[in-house]
Design an enzyme around this catalytic site. Structure first.
Site, PDB file in Angstrom:
ATOM      1  N   ASP A  35       0.846  -1.201   0.000  1.00 14.66           N
ATOM      2  CA  ASP A  35       0.000   0.000   0.000  1.00 14.66           C
ATOM      3  C   ASP A  35       0.876   1.243   0.000  1.00 14.66           C
ATOM      4  O   ASP A  35       2.012   1.196   0.449  1.00 14.66           O
ATOM      5  CB  ASP A  35      -0.858   0.029   1.268  1.00 14.66           C
ATOM      6  CG  ASP A  35      -2.164  -0.713   1.092  1.00 14.66           C
ATOM      7  OD1 ASP A  35      -2.474  -1.103  -0.045  1.00 14.66           O
ATOM      8  OD2 ASP A  35      -2.856  -0.903   2.099  1.00 14.66           O
ATOM      9  N   LYS A  56      -4.088   2.811  -2.355  1.00 14.55           N
ATOM     10  CA  LYS A  56      -5.518   2.944  -2.065  1.00 14.55           C
ATOM     11  C   LYS A  56      -5.785   4.179  -1.217  1.00 14.55           C
ATOM     12  O   LYS A  56      -6.650   4.189  -0.361  1.00 14.55           O
ATOM     13  CB  LYS A  56      -6.013   1.704  -1.303  1.00 14.55           C
ATOM     14  CG  LYS A  56      -6.282   0.539  -2.193  1.00 14.55           C
ATOM     15  CD  LYS A  56      -7.437  -0.318  -1.720  1.00 14.55           C
ATOM     16  CE  LYS A  56      -8.757   0.387  -1.779  1.00 14.55           C
ATOM     17  NZ  LYS A  56      -9.263   0.650  -3.121  1.00 14.55           N
ATOM     18  N   MET A 168      -8.292   9.166   9.237  1.00 14.51           N
ATOM     19  CA  MET A 168      -8.829   9.731   7.991  1.00 14.51           C
ATOM     20  C   MET A 168      -9.715  10.943   8.275  1.00 14.51           C
ATOM     21  O   MET A 168     -10.770  11.105   7.656  1.00 14.51           O
ATOM     22  CB  MET A 168      -9.622   8.659   7.209  1.00 14.51           C
ATOM     23  CG  MET A 168      -8.729   7.561   6.682  1.00 14.51           C
ATOM     24  SD  MET A 168      -9.621   6.204   5.900  1.00 14.51           S
ATOM     25  CE  MET A 168      -9.783   5.074   7.271  1.00 14.51           C
TER      26      MET A 168
HETATM   27  N1  SAH Z   1      -4.228   0.373   8.812  1.00 14.21           N
HETATM   28  C1  SAH Z   1      -3.734   1.706   9.125  1.00 14.21           C
HETATM   29  C2  SAH Z   1      -4.778   2.780   8.885  1.00 14.21           C
HETATM   30  C3  SAH Z   1      -5.122   2.945   7.423  1.00 14.21           C
HETATM   31  S1  SAH Z   1      -6.322   4.178   7.157  1.00 14.21           S
HETATM   32  C4  SAH Z   1      -3.245   1.719  10.581  1.00 14.21           C
HETATM   33  O1  SAH Z   1      -3.504   0.784  11.319  1.00 14.21           O
HETATM   34  O2  SAH Z   1      -2.577   2.675  10.955  1.00 14.21           O
HETATM   35  C5  SAH Z   1      -5.332   5.559   6.706  1.00 14.21           C
HETATM   36  C6  SAH Z   1      -5.305   6.563   7.835  1.00 14.21           C
HETATM   37  O3  SAH Z   1      -4.449   6.116   8.869  1.00 14.21           O
HETATM   38  C7  SAH Z   1      -4.763   7.931   7.452  1.00 14.21           C
HETATM   39  O4  SAH Z   1      -5.754   8.728   6.838  1.00 14.21           O
HETATM   40  C8  SAH Z   1      -4.372   8.473   8.802  1.00 14.21           C
HETATM   41  O5  SAH Z   1      -5.498   8.903   9.525  1.00 14.21           O
HETATM   42  C9  SAH Z   1      -3.842   7.224   9.481  1.00 14.21           C
HETATM   43  N2  SAH Z   1      -2.384   7.086   9.326  1.00 14.21           N
HETATM   44  C10 SAH Z   1      -1.721   6.118   8.704  1.00 14.21           C
HETATM   45  N3  SAH Z   1      -0.390   6.291   8.826  1.00 14.21           N
HETATM   46  C11 SAH Z   1      -0.220   7.422   9.550  1.00 14.21           C
HETATM   47  C12 SAH Z   1       0.893   8.123  10.045  1.00 14.21           C
HETATM   48  N4  SAH Z   1       2.146   7.716   9.819  1.00 14.21           N
HETATM   49  N5  SAH Z   1       0.677   9.231  10.777  1.00 14.21           N
HETATM   50  C13 SAH Z   1      -0.563   9.659  11.057  1.00 14.21           C
HETATM   51  N6  SAH Z   1      -1.665   9.030  10.629  1.00 14.21           N
HETATM   52  C14 SAH Z   1      -1.491   7.926   9.884  1.00 14.21           C
END
Ligand code: SAH
Length: 247
Positions: A35, A56, A168
């Site tokens: 991803d 995605k 998000m």
């Molecule tokens: N599976 C991922 C989440 C995916 S949804 C997890 O467990 O972290 C995508 C959202 O995750 C982004 O819009 C943001 O809100 C958050 N996100 C993912 N990586 C991030 C990061 N390094 N810093 C801050 N928010 C993050």
């Protein structure tokens, strides 16, 4: 040989937050479907894998989910060791459950491997204890983004007394602020907005519910970011002292 897919969490970005199990899966992989929130630095653990990027990201280019499903199935049926690498944890807003279900229905063995989810990592990196005796008895992870018409129960979130971690949420700050205020949450509820959690580019904006949208705009907050909403968001240092005193 049984067809098998590993659904692996790559953590929030810092390659050192990868689990040993994720490292082993990458080591053994023939194909890695990655991803676009995954830090490519983690691919150093691959020996000879073909890497396929299947973005995605909300609002950006994206690979249809059905295409990703079929690609995993095809490689798995070819007897390849397939690793589906996702940002954070595969089962926290990561479609891990959906992909595991789809593959298992077709006779593919699936192994899920946890990753550190962005919300937990971001809070910890900013010294925010998501739970804290006497302050927060729980954590609620929510997404502000839906592709269907399902609604969040804002009143339950506002009254629940748990720390809220919103994924998000950058494009929905105004709605989140307005809904939580309307549901009765205190206007001065502390908020921390954490961008690029765990990466060298991490930035943190501290605010309060009543002004978080304006503060985020002034700060030029960008995705990916998580929001931590709750009393603990103001307790970085105070928390430590309290816990030590009551121990
Ligand atoms: N599976 C991922 C989440 C995916 S949804 C997890 O467990 O972290 C995508 C959202 O995750 C982004 O819009 C943001 O809100 C958050 N996100 C993912 N990586 C991030 C990061 N390094 N810093 C801050 N928010 C993050």
């Amino acid at each position: 040989m049984n067809a098998k897919v590993w659904l692996v969490g790559a953590g929030p970005g810092d390659p050192e937050l990868l689990t040993l199990k994720a490292v082993r899966a990458l080591h053994e992989a023939d194909v890695v479907l990655i991803d676009d929130l995954v830090n490519p630095a983690v691919l150093e653990h691959c020996l000879d894998a073909r890497v396929v990027t299947v973005g995605k990201r909300g609002g950006c280019r994206s690979t249809p989910q059905d295409f990703i499903h079929r690609l995993m199935l095809r490689y798995a049926r070819q007897g390849k060791c397939v690793v589906r690498l996702k940002g954070g944890d595969p089962c926290i807003f990561g479609r891990g459950g959906e992909e595991a279900f789809w593959l298992r229905e077709r006779g593919v063995e699936v192994e899920l491997v946890n990753g550190i989810t962005a919300g937990l990592s971001g809070a910890t990196n900013c010294d925010i204890p998501l739970t804290l005796r006497g302050v927060s008895r729980g954590v609620t992870l929510v997404t502000a983004h839906t592709q269907d018409d399902s609604c969040l129960n804002w009143r339950a979130l506002a009254e629940g007394g748990t720390t809220l971690v919103v994924y998000m949420g950058v494009a929905k700050l105004g709605e989140i602020q307005q809904q939580l205020l309307a549901a009765g949450m205190d206007a001065d509820m502390p908020v921390a907005m954490i961008e690029n959690a765990s990466l060298l580019t991490q930035r943190e904006c501290r605010s309060e519910l009543s002004c978080m949208q304006d503060d985020a705009r002034d700060f030029a907050l960008k995705s990916p970011a998580i929001l931590v909403i709750g009393r603990v968001a103001a307790m970085a240092q105070a928390a430590h002292a309290m816990v030590m005193a009551s121990a």
